[in-house]
Write a protein that holds these residues in place. Structure first.
Motif, PDB file in Angstrom:
ATOM      1  N   GLY A 199     -35.872 -33.676   1.493  1.00 50.42           N
ATOM      2  CA  GLY A 199     -35.401 -32.685   2.452  1.00 50.42           C
ATOM      3  C   GLY A 199     -35.314 -31.293   1.848  1.00 50.42           C
ATOM      4  N   GLY A 200     -34.767 -31.193   0.634  1.00 46.96           N
ATOM      5  CA  GLY A 200     -34.671 -29.898  -0.025  1.00 46.96           C
ATOM      6  C   GLY A 200     -36.025 -29.316  -0.369  1.00 46.96           C
ATOM      7  N   LEU A 201     -36.929 -30.168  -0.865  1.00 42.31           N
ATOM      8  CA  LEU A 201     -38.265 -29.704  -1.232  1.00 42.31           C
ATOM      9  C   LEU A 201     -39.041 -29.231  -0.006  1.00 42.31           C
ATOM     10  CD1 LEU A 201     -40.120 -29.467  -3.724  1.00 42.31           C
ATOM     11  CD2 LEU A 201     -41.023 -31.725  -3.151  1.00 42.31           C
ATOM     12  N   CYS A 202     -38.960 -29.984   1.078  1.00 38.78           N
ATOM     13  CA  CYS A 202     -39.662 -29.612   2.313  1.00 38.78           C
ATOM     14  C   CYS A 202     -39.158 -28.267   2.841  1.00 38.78           C
ATOM     15  CB  CYS A 202     -39.472 -30.714   3.352  1.00 38.78           C
ATOM     16  SG  CYS A 202     -40.303 -30.402   4.926  1.00 38.78           S
ATOM     17  N   TRP A 203     -37.850 -28.069   2.808  1.00 41.45           N
ATOM     18  CA  TRP A 203     -37.277 -26.806   3.307  1.00 41.45           C
ATOM     19  C   TRP A 203     -37.794 -25.625   2.472  1.00 41.45           C
ATOM     20  CZ3 TRP A 203     -33.441 -27.531   7.277  1.00 41.45           C
ATOM     21  CH2 TRP A 203     -32.941 -26.340   7.826  1.00 41.45           C
ATOM     22  N   MET A 204     -37.880 -25.802   1.154  1.00 43.33           N
ATOM     23  CA  MET A 204     -38.413 -24.756   0.277  1.00 43.33           C
ATOM     24  C   MET A 204     -39.854 -24.424   0.641  1.00 43.33           C
ATOM     25  SD  MET A 204     -36.878 -26.173  -3.335  1.00 43.33           S
ATOM     26  CE  MET A 204     -38.079 -25.252  -4.286  1.00 43.33           C
TER      27      MET A 204
ATOM     28  N   LEU B  75     -41.385 -24.907   3.466  1.00 41.47           N
ATOM     29  CA  LEU B  75     -41.448 -24.277   4.782  1.00 41.47           C
ATOM     30  C   LEU B  75     -41.110 -22.787   4.699  1.00 41.47           C
ATOM     31  CD1 LEU B  75     -39.789 -27.112   6.881  1.00 41.47           C
ATOM     32  CD2 LEU B  75     -42.158 -26.338   7.074  1.00 41.47           C
ATOM     33  N   ASP B  76     -40.131 -22.450   3.872  1.00 38.32           N
ATOM     34  CA  ASP B  76     -39.801 -21.033   3.682  1.00 38.32           C
ATOM     35  C   ASP B  76     -40.986 -20.272   3.084  1.00 38.32           C
ATOM     36  OD1 ASP B  76     -37.309 -20.640   4.766  1.00 38.32           O
ATOM     37  OD2 ASP B  76     -36.208 -21.119   2.941  1.00 38.32           O
ATOM     38  N   LYS B  77     -41.636 -20.844   2.079  1.00 38.09           N
ATOM     39  CA  LYS B  77     -42.777 -20.172   1.457  1.00 38.09           C
ATOM     40  C   LYS B  77     -43.961 -20.063   2.410  1.00 38.09           C
ATOM     41  CE  LYS B  77     -43.190 -18.727  -2.016  1.00 38.09           C
ATOM     42  NZ  LYS B  77     -42.928 -17.327  -2.454  1.00 38.09           N
ATOM     43  N   ILE B  78     -44.194 -21.117   3.200  1.00 40.36           N
ATOM     44  CA  ILE B  78     -45.289 -21.091   4.174  1.00 40.36           C
ATOM     45  C   ILE B  78     -45.081 -19.966   5.184  1.00 40.36           C
ATOM     46  CG2 ILE B  78     -46.291 -22.373   6.120  1.00 40.36           C
ATOM     47  CD1 ILE B  78     -45.814 -24.947   4.435  1.00 40.36           C
ATOM     48  N   ARG B  79     -43.818 -19.722   5.552  1.00 37.57           N
ATOM     49  CA  ARG B  79     -43.518 -18.657   6.520  1.00 37.57           C
ATOM     50  C   ARG B  79     -43.370 -17.288   5.870  1.00 37.57           C
ATOM     51  NH1 ARG B  79     -38.911 -19.865  10.637  1.00 37.57           N
ATOM     52  NH2 ARG B  79     -40.067 -18.249  11.749  1.00 37.57           N
ATOM     53  N   GLY B  80     -43.580 -17.221   4.560  1.00 34.08           N
ATOM     54  CA  GLY B  80     -43.559 -15.940   3.877  1.00 34.08           C
ATOM     55  C   GLY B  80     -42.192 -15.484   3.404  1.00 34.08           C
ATOM     56  N   TYR B  81     -41.215 -16.398   3.372  1.00 37.56           N
ATOM     57  CA  TYR B  81     -39.877 -16.052   2.904  1.00 37.56           C
ATOM     58  C   TYR B  81     -39.716 -16.444   1.441  1.00 37.56           C
ATOM     59  CZ  TYR B  81     -38.922 -15.918   7.951  1.00 37.56           C
ATOM     60  OH  TYR B  81     -38.959 -15.652   9.291  1.00 37.56           O
ATOM     61  N   GLU B  82     -38.742 -15.807   0.790  1.00 36.91           N
ATOM     62  CA  GLU B  82     -38.397 -16.191  -0.568  1.00 36.91           C
ATOM     63  C   GLU B  82     -37.566 -17.481  -0.561  1.00 36.91           C
ATOM     64  OE1 GLU B  82     -39.453 -14.850  -3.405  1.00 36.91           O
ATOM     65  OE2 GLU B  82     -40.705 -13.542  -2.167  1.00 36.91           O
ATOM     66  N   ILE B  83     -37.700 -18.266  -1.596  1.00 33.91           N
ATOM     67  CA  ILE B  83     -36.869 -19.458  -1.746  1.00 33.91           C
ATOM     68  C   ILE B  83     -35.454 -19.015  -2.115  1.00 33.91           C
ATOM     69  CG2 ILE B  83     -36.478 -21.532  -3.149  1.00 33.91           C
ATOM     70  CD1 ILE B  83     -39.511 -21.723  -3.470  1.00 33.91           C
ATOM     71  N   THR B  84     -34.458 -19.521  -1.385  1.00 36.49           N
ATOM     72  CA  THR B  84     -33.073 -19.153  -1.661  1.00 36.49           C
ATOM     73  C   THR B  84     -32.230 -20.402  -1.895  1.00 36.49           C
ATOM     74  OG1 THR B  84     -32.319 -19.221   0.646  1.00 36.49           O
ATOM     75  CG2 THR B  84     -33.307 -17.145  -0.143  1.00 36.49           C
TER      76      THR B  84
ATOM     77  N   ALA C 110     -38.271 -35.619   4.650  1.00 38.27           N
ATOM     78  CA  ALA C 110     -39.199 -34.521   4.937  1.00 38.27           C
ATOM     79  C   ALA C 110     -39.318 -34.258   6.439  1.00 38.27           C
ATOM     80  CB  ALA C 110     -40.573 -34.835   4.338  1.00 38.27           C
ATOM     81  N   ILE C 111     -39.425 -35.326   7.225  1.00 36.57           N
ATOM     82  CA  ILE C 111     -39.550 -35.163   8.682  1.00 36.57           C
ATOM     83  C   ILE C 111     -38.283 -34.547   9.260  1.00 36.57           C
ATOM     84  CG2 ILE C 111     -39.748 -36.407  10.875  1.00 36.57           C
ATOM     85  CD1 ILE C 111     -41.527 -38.448   9.355  1.00 36.57           C
ATOM     86  N   ALA C 112     -37.127 -35.034   8.835  1.00 32.19           N
ATOM     87  CA  ALA C 112     -35.866 -34.480   9.325  1.00 32.19           C
ATOM     88  C   ALA C 112     -35.732 -33.017   8.930  1.00 32.19           C
ATOM     89  CB  ALA C 112     -34.685 -35.285   8.772  1.00 32.19           C
ATOM     90  N   SER C 113     -36.149 -32.683   7.714  1.00 34.99           N
ATOM     91  CA  SER C 113     -36.084 -31.298   7.249  1.00 34.99           C
ATOM     92  C   SER C 113     -36.970 -30.396   8.104  1.00 34.99           C
ATOM     93  CB  SER C 113     -36.512 -31.232   5.783  1.00 34.99           C
ATOM     94  OG  SER C 113     -36.358 -29.930   5.262  1.00 34.99           O
ATOM     95  N   LEU C 114     -38.169 -30.863   8.412  1.00 35.09           N
ATOM     96  CA  LEU C 114     -39.086 -30.086   9.250  1.00 35.09           C
ATOM     97  C   LEU C 114     -38.494 -29.825  10.631  1.00 35.09           C
ATOM     98  CD1 LEU C 114     -41.832 -28.857  10.052  1.00 35.09           C
ATOM     99  CD2 LEU C 114     -42.624 -31.194  10.532  1.00 35.09           C
ATOM    100  N   ILE C 115     -37.976 -30.881  11.258  1.00 31.68           N
ATOM    101  CA  ILE C 115     -37.453 -30.732  12.621  1.00 31.68           C
ATOM    102  C   ILE C 115     -36.186 -29.869  12.635  1.00 31.68           C
ATOM    103  CG2 ILE C 115     -36.512 -31.979  14.600  1.00 31.68           C
ATOM    104  CD1 ILE C 115     -38.360 -34.304  13.856  1.00 31.68           C
TER     105      ILE C 115
ATOM    106  N   TYR D 180     -35.390 -27.607  10.446  1.00 34.20           N
ATOM    107  CA  TYR D 180     -35.820 -26.245  10.122  1.00 34.20           C
ATOM    108  C   TYR D 180     -36.288 -25.512  11.373  1.00 34.20           C
ATOM    109  CZ  TYR D 180     -38.201 -22.461   7.589  1.00 34.20           C
ATOM    110  OH  TYR D 180     -38.602 -21.234   7.113  1.00 34.20           O
ATOM    111  N   ILE D 181     -37.084 -26.201  12.187  1.00 38.86           N
ATOM    112  CA  ILE D 181     -37.570 -25.584  13.436  1.00 38.86           C
ATOM    113  C   ILE D 181     -36.403 -25.257  14.361  1.00 38.86           C
ATOM    114  CG2 ILE D 181     -38.909 -26.021  15.532  1.00 38.86           C
ATOM    115  CD1 ILE D 181     -40.788 -27.746  13.776  1.00 38.86           C
ATOM    116  N   VAL D 182     -35.452 -26.207  14.490  1.00 35.21           N
ATOM    117  CA  VAL D 182     -34.307 -25.981  15.375  1.00 35.21           C
ATOM    118  C   VAL D 182     -33.444 -24.830  14.863  1.00 35.21           C
ATOM    119  CG1 VAL D 182     -32.231 -27.001  16.385  1.00 35.21           C
ATOM    120  CG2 VAL D 182     -34.303 -28.379  16.149  1.00 35.21           C
ATOM    121  N   VAL D 183     -33.192 -24.801  13.549  1.00 32.45           N
ATOM    122  CA  VAL D 183     -32.412 -23.692  12.978  1.00 32.45           C
ATOM    123  C   VAL D 183     -33.105 -22.357  13.236  1.00 32.45           C
ATOM    124  CG1 VAL D 183     -31.649 -22.621  10.807  1.00 32.45           C
ATOM    125  CG2 VAL D 183     -31.249 -25.052  11.199  1.00 32.45           C
ATOM    126  N   SER D 184     -34.415 -22.319  13.042  1.00 31.66           N
ATOM    127  CA  SER D 184     -35.179 -21.076  13.198  1.00 31.66           C
ATOM    128  C   SER D 184     -35.222 -20.602  14.642  1.00 31.66           C
ATOM    129  CB  SER D 184     -36.608 -21.268  12.680  1.00 31.66           C
ATOM    130  OG  SER D 184     -36.613 -21.662  11.323  1.00 31.66           O
TER     131      SER D 184
END
Length: 438
Positions: free
Chosen positions: A274-279, A281-290, A322-327, A329-333
Motif C-alpha cells: 500500500g505504501g509503495l503503490c501510493w508513492m 502514484l504520486d510520482k506518476i502524477r508528477g508530485y514529490e514523494i512525501t 496495492a489495489i486498495a491503495s489505488l482505489i 488514492y483516487i477517492v482521496v484525490s
C-alpha cells in the motif's frame, strides 16, 4: 443541571459495581481449575496490549495532521475513547456484542452486565484455549479504537461533551450490532458465511461511514488546514499503528498458531504494498514523494489486510494492499472537500479500504491458507457464493452504518450542540477546550 447529571453518573460508576455481587449472585468467579494453553494465553496477552497501543498511535497520527491550534484536543479525543469505552464495555458493551443472540442482530446484555460471568476460568466458544476475560479484554480494544477513528473526520470543530455522548451511542447502537452480527456464531452475517477476520466491516467500514455522516452533518470548517502541524507525529503514529496491527490481525487468530503467523505476514506485505503503490502514484502524477502521503498508503494497506488476514496468501496480500491503495488514492484525490469536509480523509481511507478488503477477501480466500474455510473459498477458487455474500454484507453494513450514524449525530445535536462556536474554531480547540497549546 449538567453538574447534577455528571455527579449522578460518577456516583453510579463508583457505587454500583460494589453491589454487583448482590445484583448478580452468579457472577462469583469459579474456583474450578480449567486448563488453558499457556502459549496461546501469553500471545493473546501481548496482542491485547498491542491493540491498545494502536489508539495512542492513532492519536499521534491524527494529531500530526491537524493545524497547530488543535493538536492536543485531537489527540485527547483518542484518549477519551480509551477511558469512556472501556467502562462502557465492562458495564454493558461486552454483553451487547457477545451475549446470547437476539435475532442474530444484537446480544442480550443482561447476563453479562458488569462482566457478570466473564471470568478467568471459562472461555469463549471460538477461543477455547484462552480465558474468557482475556478474550473480552482483547475485544474491548477493538471497541475503543473504532470511535476514535471517526474523530479524524470532524477534527477541529467538535465540542467535548457531545463527542463523549456520541461515542457512547455509537458503540452501543452501531458497533455492537455489527460485532454481534459478524463475529458471534449466532450472528446473521456469521451464519451467512461472511468472512471478516479482524474488522473490515465492524471497525473500518463502520468508522468510515460514520465519518462521512459526521463530515456531512457538521459541515465545513471555517479554516481548512492544509499543512500538517507535526509530520514526525504522523511518522511515529504510523509506526505505532503498524506494530499494533500485528496484535489486531494476528491476535484475531486467538492463539499462537499458524493462522496468526499467516495473518502477521499478510498484514506486513499488504501494508508495504500500500505504501509503495501510493508513492508510485504520486510520482506518476508528477508530485514529490512525501512522508505523509506514504504513511497514508501504509495505513490503507493495513486496513485492507484486516478482513483478509487469516484467509489469503501473502502474495495475494500484495495485490490487496496495492489495489486498495489505488482505489483510496483516487477517492482521496477526487473527494469533494469543498462540499464535504472529511478533514483527515477517514472515509476515503478506512471506509473505502475496508470495503475493498472485504470484497477482495471474497476473491482470494482459500482453504490452502485456512483449512476451516469449508464452502467459503473465494472467486479465484470458483467460490462465487462467498463473493456474493461479501458483496451483500458490504452493501447492507454500509447503509446501516451511514444512516445509523447520521441519526446519532442528529440526536446528539438535539440534546447539546455538536459544533464549537466560530470564535472557538478561530482561536483553536486546544486553548479554548483543553486549556493548553503546543
Amino acid at each position: 443541571m449538567k453538574k447534577i447529571i455528571l455527579t449522578i453518573i460518577l456516583l453510579t460508576i463508583m457505587v454500583l459495581p460494589i453491589f454487583s455481587n448482590l445484583l448478580f449472585p452468579d457472577s462469583v468467579i469459579s474456583t474450578e481449575k480449567v486448563k488453558f494453553d499457556s502459549g496461546d494465553t501469553a500471545w493473546m496477552l501481548v496482542a491485547t496490549a498491542l491493540v491498545l497501543l494502536m489508539t495512542p498511535g492513532l492519536a499521534f497520527f491524527y494529531g500530526g495532521l491537524v493545524g497547530k491550534k488543535n493538536v492536543i484536543s485531537t489527540m485527547f479525543q483518542s484518549f477519551l475513547a480509551m477511558v469512556v469505552i472501556m467502562v462502557l464495555w465492562v458495564v454493558v458493551g461486552y454483553g451487547l456484542c457477545y451475549g446470547p443472540s437476539i435475532g442474530g442482530f444484537i446480544g442480550n446484555p443482561i447476563s453479562n452486565l458488569f462482566f457478570n460471568g466473564v471470568g478467568a476460568n471459562t472461555s469463549w466458544k471460538l477461543s477455547p484455549t484462552i480465558p474468557l476475560v482475556l478474550f473480552a479484554m482483547f475485544q474491548a480494544k477493538f471497541a475503543i479504537i473504532t470511535p476514535a477513528l471517526i474523530t479524524g473526520s470532524f477534527a477541529e470543530r467538535i465540542r467535548l461533551w457531545p463527542y463523549i455522548l456520541f461515542i457512547i451511542l455509537f458503540v452501543t447502537c452501531i458497533y455492537a450490532p455489527l460485532a454481534h452480527s459478524v463475529w458471534h456464531p449466532d450472528g446473521i452475517f456469521y451464519k451467512m458465511g461472511v468472512l471478516d477476520f479482524a474488522g473490515g466491516t465492524v471497525v473500518h467500514m463502520s468508522a468510515g461511514w460514520a465519518s462521512l455522516a459526521g463530515a456531512i452533518f457538521l459541515g465545513r470548517r471555517k479554516i481548512q488546514n492544509i499543512n500538517p502541524a507535526q509530520v514526525p507525529y504522523v511518522l511515529l503514529g504510523t509506526g505505532l499503528l503498524w506494530v499494533g496491527w500485528f496484535g489486531f490481525n494476528a491476535g484475531s487468530a486467538f492463539g499462537a498458531n499458524a493462522i496468526a503467523a499467516q495473518a502477521l505476514g499478510v498484514t506486513t506485505a499488504s501494508a508495504a504494498a500500500g505504501g509503495l503503490c501510493w508513492m508510485f502514484l504520486d510520482k506518476i502524477r508528477g508530485y514529490e514523494i512525501t512522508a505523509v502521503e506514504t504513511c497514508l498508503g501504509i495505513l490503507v494497506g493495513l486496513i485492507a489486510a484486516t478482513p483478509a488476514a487469516g484467509y489469503v496468501s501473502i502474495y495475494h496480500a500484495i495485490s490487496i494492499g496495492a489495489i486498495a491503495s489505488l482505489i483510496s488514492y483516487i477517492v482521496v484525490s477526487e473527494f469533494p472537500k469543498g462540499v464535504i469536509d472529511d478533514a483527515l480523509d477517514v472515509f476515503a481511507c478506512h471506509g473505502v479500504a475496508g470495503m475493498v478488503g472485504m470484497i477482495l477477501t471474497g476473491v482470494f480466500a482459500t482453504r490452502a491458507v485456512n483449512p476451516a474455510l469449508v464452502n467459503q473459498e473465494g472467486l479465484l477458487y470458483n467460490g462465487s457464493t462467498l463473493f456474493t455474500n461479501q458483496l451483500i454484507a458490504v452493501g447492507a453494513i454500509s447503509v446501516f452504518a451511514f444512516a445509523g450514524s447520521y441519526l446519532l449525530f442528529f440526536v446528539v445535536n438535539l440534546i447539546t450542540p455538536l459544533r464549537v462556536s466560530e470564535e472557538v474554531e478561530t482561536f483553536g480547540l486546544d486553548s479554548e477546550q483543553i486549556g493548553g497549546e503546543i
